[in-house]
Design an enzyme around this catalytic site. Sequence first.
Site: not given
Length: 178
Positions: A94, A41
């Site tokens: 993230d 990610n």
Amino acid sequence: RELPPLPAHRHRHGRQPLGVVYRCGRDGTVAAFDAGYTIPNGFAISRAGDRLYVADSPERVVYVYELAVTGSGRGVRGARRAWLRVSADHGYPDGMTVDAEDHLWIAFYEGGCVRRYDPDGVLVRTIELPAGRVTACAFGEGGSTVLYATSATRERTCRMVQWFRGERGGALFALPLA
């Protein structure tokens, strides 16, 4: 190089290392160059183009690859190495972006913030947001004076109910940095 076979499929909240990182060549070819991630990610490349950052969100680790320019583009010079390990109380790393000073900004899902790290992985700044699930961050046109961050809603709760509870899922935040 030859990658190991992937284990049997599990749902996205599992801890099986099913994630693979791919490289797109200038000629349009796509090839895997690393495997063993739970969920790869938040890809970001340093200003000089000599580092690739990739988060494995469930494992709370940001890895770095050293890159080298080759005749056909950029290539990886070695194995990934852990660049940043995130404590459980900070949430999950993230989406990421790099600013004009080559510092890495990371959105923290279930951490309610974006954090800025210097190239050595030292925390420089934290910006708290009125949303728990911050998913991505990026700079707009004109450089790094405004950082934009997005947030997510809970999967099984109505978006409007979350908004009125103050959770601010599904929002876009403009964060002036100057």
